[in-house]
Design a protein around this motif. Structure first.
Motif, PDB file in Angstrom:
ATOM      1  N   HIS A 171     -17.138  14.550   3.401  1.00  0.00           N
ATOM      2  CA  HIS A 171     -16.270  12.972   2.592  1.00  0.00           C
ATOM      3  C   HIS A 171     -14.967  12.624   3.700  1.00  0.00           C
ATOM      4  N   ALA A 172     -14.679  14.038   4.342  1.00  0.00           N
ATOM      5  CA  ALA A 172     -13.477  13.043   4.793  1.00  0.00           C
ATOM      6  C   ALA A 172     -13.574  14.072   6.429  1.00  0.00           C
ATOM      7  N   PRO A 173     -12.943  13.174   7.410  1.00  0.00           N
ATOM      8  CA  PRO A 173     -12.974  14.451   8.750  1.00  0.00           C
ATOM      9  C   PRO A 173     -11.865  15.976   8.430  1.00  0.00           C
ATOM     10  N   PHE A 174     -11.994  16.478   8.924  1.00  0.00           N
ATOM     11  CA  PHE A 174     -11.484  18.317   8.852  1.00  0.00           C
ATOM     12  C   PHE A 174     -11.146  18.280  10.087  1.00  0.00           C
ATOM     13  N   GLU A 175      -9.784  18.635  10.861  1.00  0.00           N
ATOM     14  CA  GLU A 175      -8.736  19.254  11.609  1.00  0.00           C
ATOM     15  C   GLU A 175      -8.343  20.493  11.342  1.00  0.00           C
ATOM     16  N   ILE A 176      -9.212  20.584  12.979  1.00  0.00           N
ATOM     17  CA  ILE A 176      -8.737  21.955  13.177  1.00  0.00           C
ATOM     18  C   ILE A 176      -7.461  22.601  14.379  1.00  0.00           C
ATOM     19  N   THR A 177      -6.321  22.458  14.326  1.00  0.00           N
ATOM     20  CA  THR A 177      -5.277  22.304  15.570  1.00  0.00           C
ATOM     21  C   THR A 177      -5.007  23.773  16.221  1.00  0.00           C
ATOM     22  N   VAL A 178      -5.144  24.385  17.140  1.00  0.00           N
ATOM     23  CA  VAL A 178      -4.631  25.603  17.051  1.00  0.00           C
ATOM     24  C   VAL A 178      -3.194  25.605  18.026  1.00  0.00           C
ATOM     25  N   LYS A 179      -2.165  26.060  17.232  1.00  0.00           N
ATOM     26  CA  LYS A 179      -1.020  25.902  18.390  1.00  0.00           C
ATOM     27  C   LYS A 179      -1.081  27.408  19.332  1.00  0.00           C
ATOM     28  N   ARG A 204     -14.189  17.792   2.335  1.00  0.00           N
ATOM     29  CA  ARG A 204     -13.166  17.031   1.228  1.00  0.00           C
ATOM     30  C   ARG A 204     -11.985  16.828   2.529  1.00  0.00           C
ATOM     31  N   GLY A 205     -11.984  17.319   3.603  1.00  0.00           N
ATOM     32  CA  GLY A 205     -11.390  16.870   4.383  1.00  0.00           C
ATOM     33  C   GLY A 205      -9.763  17.739   4.393  1.00  0.00           C
ATOM     34  N   GLY A 206      -8.918  17.195   5.611  1.00  0.00           N
ATOM     35  CA  GLY A 206      -7.849  18.325   5.419  1.00  0.00           C
ATOM     36  C   GLY A 206      -7.901  19.173   6.810  1.00  0.00           C
ATOM     37  N   THR A 207      -6.838  19.426   6.715  1.00  0.00           N
ATOM     38  CA  THR A 207      -6.171  20.087   7.674  1.00  0.00           C
ATOM     39  C   THR A 207      -5.922  21.733   7.843  1.00  0.00           C
ATOM     40  N   LEU A 208      -6.450  22.174   9.547  1.00  0.00           N
ATOM     41  CA  LEU A 208      -6.186  24.157   9.563  1.00  0.00           C
ATOM     42  C   LEU A 208      -5.040  24.381  10.316  1.00  0.00           C
ATOM     43  N   VAL A 209      -3.929  24.811  10.342  1.00  0.00           N
ATOM     44  CA  VAL A 209      -3.201  24.834  11.595  1.00  0.00           C
ATOM     45  C   VAL A 209      -3.682  25.966  12.169  1.00  0.00           C
ATOM     46  N   PHE A 210      -3.621  27.123  12.805  1.00  0.00           N
ATOM     47  CA  PHE A 210      -3.331  28.335  13.641  1.00  0.00           C
ATOM     48  C   PHE A 210      -2.356  28.581  13.987  1.00  0.00           C
ATOM     49  N   GLU A 211      -1.674  29.596  14.065  1.00  0.00           N
ATOM     50  CA  GLU A 211      -0.587  29.282  15.074  1.00  0.00           C
ATOM     51  C   GLU A 211      -0.893  30.875  16.212  1.00  0.00           C
ATOM     52  N   MET A 212      -1.214  30.321  16.727  1.00  0.00           N
ATOM     53  CA  MET A 212      -1.225  31.960  17.578  1.00  0.00           C
ATOM     54  C   MET A 212      -0.194  33.001  18.492  1.00  0.00           C
ATOM     55  N   THR A 213      -0.401  33.735  18.906  1.00  0.00           N
ATOM     56  CA  THR A 213       0.366  35.071  19.795  1.00  0.00           C
ATOM     57  C   THR A 213      -0.166  35.801  20.344  1.00  0.00           C
ATOM     58  N   SER A 214       0.329  36.496  21.276  1.00  0.00           N
ATOM     59  CA  SER A 214       0.138  37.270  22.319  1.00  0.00           C
ATOM     60  C   SER A 214       0.082  39.026  21.389  1.00  0.00           C
ATOM     61  N   GLU A 215       1.140  38.897  20.567  1.00  0.00           N
ATOM     62  CA  GLU A 215       1.801  40.288  19.801  1.00  0.00           C
ATOM     63  C   GLU A 215       0.422  40.629  18.746  1.00  0.00           C
ATOM     64  N   ARG A 216       0.078  42.130  19.090  1.00  0.00           N
ATOM     65  CA  ARG A 216      -0.658  42.212  17.406  1.00  0.00           C
ATOM     66  C   ARG A 216       0.407  42.239  15.955  1.00  0.00           C
TER      67      ARG A 216
END
Length: 742
Positions: free
Chosen positions: A690-698, A729-741
């Protein structure tokens, strides 16, 4: 992590494209080495024609007709399988040649002269001094030959050419006729993996044939008739007048008749503009691949778009331009408006990741495939498991088409008016069918009708001392019966839904409380003793293409109860830790060759393991799964010919990478929920329903492999799961990454 920043890639607005030339990242040679079993030739998305060089015609690595280590070409044929473990097709082979009078000339080549991109292949035939280029439309192969020896321009049409003749693939019929001075046509019939496989063709050369020599079983004579009907090896050698110009060849194919092949050729490729056809193929591939636009480092870009490319080769359209196709009843049908028939569904492999991926990026096509499967049931009496051409095969375990149908249903991609017929087809395909056993007697289609469903229905389990691969069949049938229950519930068939929901618990019968593994059960109800969880014997042991380690985590439809049955979340984590860290030794002199890509006893080269790293999301340590996923994506998918760690299997290995690179995976098709992984792209825009689904990996980098937190449309996820609707339905998914477990 270095990030590619193309002309439009740095604009953060989601309505701006990240890329405009995805095809340049595709390397069709990836997967052609080791045991990936892919081919590098020219095709279009989900197209009938795959025109490609055949360099390998005997043995396991001949499954696609090509292996990267080879340096000889037997012909350029027009149909191929992508990444399978069994070979077939390789129909209608042409080979240009000069300077020899051999009945079956063979070309040699150097790897550095090969070139391939989506919709295009080129090579120089060294021993003949000929430059070959190939492109195609959906149903037509297009060849260009440039001869160094312009006075000796010849072409062999090899109608005895088949792949894997040592595995039972054989020629059973050849019809051939000359239409005019530059056109021939006919039909080739073979039996192999496909019991019934007819391919008709019409071949047109860009100039008249000066002379023709015909060989039947290697012999020629003046008595060979003008129109040939034989069950023998047939080779035609054409000579063309001396000329300093390219020779072009167009090959239209049809699975119905030569007239259909002629219509396909006339409709799709009326002219002779090779460059324009190649450019059109590139444009079509760019549009298809732009379904997901990403930013990532250069290695990931190539892996990702090559993987996405490999997900768009099968299944392929199995219908002529006039709407005619040959159905599972072997009869010719006229498709109703809007219907397109498809073939080559590697369902046991592809229900796991390929089909879910397509419900995201090609929802209408995915829905159409569901209709094709049910149409196959109506034509042939049972849902296809691994259909090739108009033939059933019994390849692999269970009746996985029901998983595809259940997944379409739960995602709202099935027409509500179809659900009752879908549930009926699913139920009828889940039991032993003596009527079909009689119908298929004497053919390879009989392989579809095994006793495993019979025992499941009679005893509630499959006795290991009665049939092989009992555990694999048992646990997969439990999942698939649960899928039948979901279809029945959607259709309002409550009693059927209740009965099949109960069968969904049958996996518990194999769960040994002592070893916490899925263990074979004997006819007297006891577990098999002695028990070696590392043991494998291909097609002879209790497990399909694996061992107990690789089959003891399959209850995707019932994870909460499965976890409780083995002792809780901590026990699941401990079992997963053991899986990934124990010795990789596989016992057994006849262990399956499909057990590849080992991390401990996890085997990424084969499908039963594909969901296992994601099961850490059901434990208290999801970060362990993120570590494993990072390693698998970086080590088992590379920018090299051996860059796929096992059989590609018609898009499944590649779909796993595409989904995992985005940070998502559906553990249980039929439950419209995806779990979170370790994304390896920096950014992606998925053209969802239905709409773009955007994934951002910080803060993404090789060191930052752990997920710190995830936000869906600005809200932090409390659990590592999102729904199909969240994506569609589209939306945004943002991952925040780290080197720490965590």
């Amino acid at each position: 992590m270095a990030t590619l920043c193309l002309a439009t890639a740095c604009n953060s607005a989601s309505d701006k494209p990240l890329l405009n030339d995805e095809v340049k990242y595709v390397d069709p040679f990836i997967g052609t080495g080791f045991h990936g079993h892919t081919f590098p030739g020219a095709t279009r998305p989900f197209a009938m024609v795959q025109v490609s060089p055949d360099t390998h015609i005997m043995g396991w690595d001949a499954s696609s007709g090509y292996h990267y280590d080879d340096n000889e070409i037997y012909g350029f044929s027009h149909t191929h399988l992508s990444g399978t473990g069994i070979g077939d097709l390789g129909d209608v082979a042409l080979l240009p040649y000069s300077g020899t009078d051999s009945i079956k000339p063979v070309a040699t080549f150097k790897k550095e002269t090969e070139k391939a991109s989506p919709g295009y292949y080129a090579v120089r035939l060294d021993n003949f001094g000929i430059d070959v280029e190939l492109t195609s439309t959906d149903r037509v192969g297009f060849h260009k030959y440039v001869y160094t020896d312009t006075a000796d321009r010849r072409v062999m049409l090899d109608l005895g050419h088949i792949l894997q003749p040592n595995w039972g693939h054989k020629l059973v019929g050849n019809d051939y006729a000359v239409v005019n001075d530059s056109t021939v046509e006919g039909t080739v019939r073979t039996q192999g993996w496909a019991q019934y496989h007819d391919v008709s063709y019409r071949i047109t050369f860009s100039e008249p044939v000066e002379s023709e020599v015909r060989y039947i079983d290697g012999k020629t004579s003046a008595d060979i008739p003008a129109v040939i009907h034989t069950d023998r090896d047939l080779k035609l050698h054409y000579r063309f007048a001396p000329a300093d110009r390219p020779l072009y060849v167009k090959v239209g194919i049809s699975m119905v008749d030569p007239e259909g092949a002629g219509k396909n050729l006339a409709e799709e490729l009326p002219g002779w503009d090779f460059v324009a056809t190649r450019e059109e193929s590139s444009e079509i591939w760019n549009k298809a691949l732009s379904a997901i636009e990403i930013q990532a480092d250069s290695t990931v870009m190539v892996n990702f778009y090559t993987a996405l490319y490999h997900t768009m080769i099968a299944p392929f359209a199995y219908q002529d331009v006039d709407g005619r196709y040959r159905g599972m009843d072997k009869m010719v049908h006229q498709a109703e408006e809007g219907y397109v028939n498809y073939s080559v569904f590697s369902l046991w492999d592809t229900f796991r990741a390929f089909q879910p991926l397509m419900t995201i990026i090609e929802p209408e096509l995915a829905a159409d495939w569901g209709k094709v499967l049910v149409k196959g049931y109506k034509e042939g009496g049972i849902l296809p498991k691994w259909p090739i051409g108009s033939s059933y095969t019994g390849c692999m375990v269970g009746y996985p088409a029901v998983a595809v149908l259940a997944d379409l249903s739960c995602k709202g991609l099935a027409d509500s008016t179809d659900l009752k017929s879908w549930a009926e087809a699913a139920a009828a395909s889940s039991v032993y069918r003596p009527d079909l056993a009689e119908k298929f007697k004497g053919t390879r289609e009989l392989d579809l009708i095994t006793m495993h469903p019979y025992y499941k229905e009679k005893y509630g389990f499959v006795p290991a001392d009665s049939v092989p691969e009992s555990v694999s069949w048992g646990v997969e049938m439990a999942y698939e019966d649960w899928c039948v229950s979901q279809l029945a519930a959607k259709a309002g068939m409550d009693s059927l839904a209740k009965a099949y929901a109960a069968k969904g618990d049958y996996y518990k019968r194999y769960l040994d409380p002592e070893t916490k593994m899925m263990r074979p059960v004997m006819g007297d109800g006891s577990f098999r003793t002695p028990f070696n969880p590392r043991y494998s014997a291909h097609m002879k042991s209790d497990y399909t293409e694996g061992n107990a380690f690789q089959w003891s985590f399959f209850a995707p439809h019932d994870m909460d109860n499965f976890i409780e049955a083995i002792g809780g979340r901590q026990e699941l984590e401990a079992r997963l830790d053991t899986l990934f860290t124990t010795s990789s030794q596989i016992d057994g002199a006849e262990a399956s060759n499909d057990i590849t890509g080992l991390i401990g006893q996890y085997a990424h080269g084969n499908e039963p393991s594909h969901h296992m790293a994601y099961l850490y999301n059901w434990t208290g340590s999801p970060w362990k799964g993120q570590e494993r996923l990072d390693y698998i994506m970086r080590e088992f998918y590379t920018n090299a010919p051996d860059g796929i760690i096992g059989n590609e299997d018609c898009g499944q290995m590649s779909a796993w990478y595409v989904m995992s690179a985005l940070g998502l995976y559906q553990v249980a098709p039929g439950i419209p929920v995806y779990t979170i992984g370790r994304p390896i792209v920096d950014r992606a825009v998925v053209k969802a329903q239905h709409a773009p689904f955007e994934i951002t990996v910080k803060d993404n980098s090789p060191a930052n492999k752990y997920v710190k937190r995830v936000l869906l449309n600005g809200r932090q996820l409390d659990t590592p799961f999102i729904t199909h609707d969240d994506i569609a339905r589209g939306g945004t998914l943002v991952f925040e990454m780290t080197s720490e477990r965590p």
